[in-house]
Design a protein around this motif. Structure first.
Motif, PDB file in Angstrom:
ATOM      1  N   LEU A 307      29.447  28.681  -5.095  1.00 45.12           N
ATOM      2  CA  LEU A 307      29.897  29.770  -5.969  1.00 45.12           C
ATOM      3  C   LEU A 307      31.008  29.306  -6.913  1.00 45.12           C
ATOM      4  CD1 LEU A 307      29.982  32.732  -3.424  1.00 45.12           C
ATOM      5  CD2 LEU A 307      28.388  32.448  -5.329  1.00 45.12           C
ATOM      6  N   ALA A 308      31.819  28.369  -6.450  1.00 42.98           N
ATOM      7  CA  ALA A 308      32.903  27.853  -7.296  1.00 42.98           C
ATOM      8  C   ALA A 308      32.383  26.925  -8.376  1.00 42.98           C
ATOM      9  CB  ALA A 308      33.929  27.116  -6.430  1.00 42.98           C
ATOM     10  N   GLU A 309      31.185  26.378  -8.169  1.00 44.79           N
ATOM     11  CA  GLU A 309      30.659  25.367  -9.083  1.00 44.79           C
ATOM     12  C   GLU A 309      29.629  25.899 -10.072  1.00 44.79           C
ATOM     13  OE1 GLU A 309      30.922  21.623  -5.881  1.00 44.79           O
ATOM     14  OE2 GLU A 309      29.001  22.599  -6.311  1.00 44.79           O
ATOM     15  N   GLN A 310      28.935  27.009  -9.725  1.00 42.33           N
ATOM     16  CA  GLN A 310      27.790  27.442 -10.515  1.00 42.33           C
ATOM     17  C   GLN A 310      27.770  28.957 -10.658  1.00 42.33           C
ATOM     18  OE1 GLN A 310      24.072  25.686  -8.980  1.00 42.33           O
ATOM     19  NE2 GLN A 310      25.309  24.300  -7.730  1.00 42.33           N
ATOM     20  N   PRO A 311      27.027  29.457 -11.656  1.00 44.24           N
ATOM     21  CA  PRO A 311      26.808  30.909 -11.738  1.00 44.24           C
ATOM     22  C   PRO A 311      26.124  31.417 -10.472  1.00 44.24           C
ATOM     23  CG  PRO A 311      26.122  29.826 -13.768  1.00 44.24           C
ATOM     24  CD  PRO A 311      26.412  28.731 -12.776  1.00 44.24           C
ATOM     25  N   LEU A 312      26.246  32.712 -10.219  1.00 44.06           N
ATOM     26  CA  LEU A 312      25.814  33.292  -8.955  1.00 44.06           C
ATOM     27  C   LEU A 312      24.373  32.945  -8.592  1.00 44.06           C
ATOM     28  CD1 LEU A 312      26.263  35.086  -6.499  1.00 44.06           C
ATOM     29  CD2 LEU A 312      25.742  37.083  -7.933  1.00 44.06           C
ATOM     30  N   SER A 313      23.421  33.192  -9.473  1.00 45.12           N
ATOM     31  CA  SER A 313      22.017  32.987  -9.118  1.00 45.12           C
ATOM     32  C   SER A 313      21.738  31.522  -8.798  1.00 45.12           C
ATOM     33  CB  SER A 313      21.097  33.462 -10.250  1.00 45.12           C
ATOM     34  OG  SER A 313      21.370  32.761 -11.450  1.00 45.12           O
ATOM     35  N   GLN A 314      22.322  30.610  -9.568  1.00 42.98           N
ATOM     36  CA  GLN A 314      22.140  29.179  -9.308  1.00 42.98           C
ATOM     37  C   GLN A 314      22.811  28.777  -8.002  1.00 42.98           C
ATOM     38  OE1 GLN A 314      23.196  26.684 -12.655  1.00 42.98           O
ATOM     39  NE2 GLN A 314      22.472  28.224 -14.116  1.00 42.98           N
ATOM     40  N   ALA A 315      23.979  29.355  -7.740  1.00 43.57           N
ATOM     41  CA  ALA A 315      24.712  29.034  -6.517  1.00 43.57           C
ATOM     42  C   ALA A 315      23.924  29.456  -5.281  1.00 43.57           C
ATOM     43  CB  ALA A 315      26.080  29.713  -6.529  1.00 43.57           C
ATOM     44  N   LEU A 316      23.302  30.623  -5.333  1.00 41.27           N
ATOM     45  CA  LEU A 316      22.534  31.098  -4.184  1.00 41.27           C
ATOM     46  C   LEU A 316      21.316  30.208  -3.934  1.00 41.27           C
ATOM     47  CD1 LEU A 316      22.651  34.991  -4.543  1.00 41.27           C
ATOM     48  CD2 LEU A 316      24.171  33.473  -3.270  1.00 41.27           C
ATOM     49  N   ARG A 317      20.666  29.776  -4.990  1.00 34.69           N
ATOM     50  CA  ARG A 317      19.522  28.882  -4.821  1.00 34.69           C
ATOM     51  C   ARG A 317      19.964  27.533  -4.241  1.00 34.69           C
ATOM     52  NH1 ARG A 317      17.837  31.388  -9.755  1.00 34.69           N
ATOM     53  NH2 ARG A 317      18.721  29.695 -10.997  1.00 34.69           N
TER      54      ARG A 317
END
Length: 382
Positions: A307-317
């Motif tokens: 979550l600290a590194e990427q937007p939410l949808s990308q972070a969840l994937r």
């Protein structure tokens, strides 16, 4: 980003702490009573976790460990494994120049420490004795039984193997029962105990000891479902005495209970509507190596890092890709140990004999296993 967490147990509460420290407003919903309601029990509860050293360091970093009741945890320095053919391998923290492998801790004591910290924070909404009536994942909000409607950006399901969040997101589960029960017993011993945990394998299932104090331990005995389902306290005590007295001498039984063993995993760890599963909601593992809560804590660490590194949808994937692979590897390893060490067949028993012999003789291999037991191959790093 508003983080909503359903399930206020160890993994859910840890996620709430980590999310708040990352700067997110947090709401934590728990169906049961608050861990802070009433005074802590003086004796040890049966619900105990073996937290590996990497996760202990993470909890220290979060400022949680200093709040844990010092009478409700014990560091352990060694562990040993004995096969059903009598081969034994010992592992010690000193072999990797460390003072301890991890800590045995009462779940309630650790949970009280987490909730205590959360109760003192702004932008944290703690709600115990609370049930969710409905989920509207498309609108990213949920409705409580008291009528409150709560919006969120990220919904974390930390609500166990029968996860309501997983059902709301139509995330299927796959798993099976082992047809075994795990019996836990808190005992007081006459002899002093070493700060080390051990496990012995046998045909009907393994048995183990978790040290809780100089003369206090949790005894664990795995047997077929029917063996522990309908037994009296006297029968339990007799069975434990027959099994453990040769190892630890006489003891006094304080409390005991058993639970069935089940393996289960979610087919997905996230939903594109801002949902992620963590802990037992994503994976329920055989407790042989005490990795259940450790895997859940690492779920939290990895998710917050993404979550600290990427937007939410990308972070969840990215979280799903990493943790589904890691957790399934651990689940398969526990199954291999469970079936392999109990096997009547010569080939798996011979393989175990060769493997334990190699571990005992090859120092770098043994050190790698010790580091893995300490969690150095996952999660928080020094």
């Amino acid at each position: 980003m508003q983080v909503m967490i359903v399930g206020g147990g160890l993994v859910g509460a840890a996620a709430a702490v980590a999310a708040r420290q990352a700067g997110y407003p947090v709401t934590l919903l728990e169906r049961g009573r608050s861990p802070l309601a009433g005074d802590a029990e003086p004796g040890w509860d049966l619900r105990i976790s073996s937290v590996h050293q990497n996760n202990v360091e993470w909890l220290k970093q979060l400022g949680i460990w200093a709040r844990v009741d010092e009478t409700k945890y014990l560091a352990y320095e060694g562990l040993s494994v004995t096969s059903r053919d009598g081969q034994c391998v010992d592992f010690h923290a000193a072999e990797v120049n460390q003072p301890q492998l991890g800590v045995m801790v009462e779940n309630n004591a650790l949970l009280r420490a987490m909730w205590s910290w959360l109760s003192e924070q702004s932008q944290v909404d703690l709600r115990a004795d609370t049930q969710v009536q409905s989920f509207d994942l498309a609108a990213r909000k949920l409705v409580l039984q008291d009528g409150d409607t709560l919006p969120y950006d990220l919904l974390l399901g930390a609500d166990g193997g029968n996860s309501a969040v997983a059902r709301a997101a139509a995330i299927g589960m796959r798993g099976w029962d082992y047809d075994m029960r795990c019996l836990l017993a808190i005992v007081e011993t006459e002899k002093a105990l070493a700060p080390a945990t051990w496990e012995v394998f046998r045909e009907q299932g393994p048995y183990a000891l978790l040290p809780l104090g100089e003369q206090l331990a949790c005894l664990i005995d795995y047997r077929a479902e029917a063996s522990w389902r309908a037994v009296t306290t006297e029968q339990v005590e007799q069975a434990l005495r027959e099994t453990f007295i040769p190892h630890i001498g006489a003891f006094k039984l304080h409390k005991q209970a058993s639970f069935p063993l089940r393996r289960q995993r979610a087919l997905r760890y996230h939903d594109e509507r801002g949902v992620a599963l963590i802990g037992d909601a994503a994976h329920s593992i055989h407790p042989l190596a005490g990795q259940g809560v450790n895997l859940g804590f690492v779920d939290v660490q990895v998710l917050l890092t993404k979550l600290a590194e990427q937007p939410l949808s990308q972070a969840l994937r990215a979280y799903e890709r990493q943790q589904m692979r890691v957790n399934q590897q651990m689940m398969r390893a526990m199954d291999a140990i469970h079936w392999g060490f109990r096997s009547e067949h010569l080939l798996p028993r011979a393989a175990i004999a060769v493997g334990l012999g190699a571990v005992a003789q090859i120092k770098p291999l043994k050190q790698q296993i010790i580091k893995a037991a300490m969690g150095w191959n996952m999660g928080w790093k020094k």
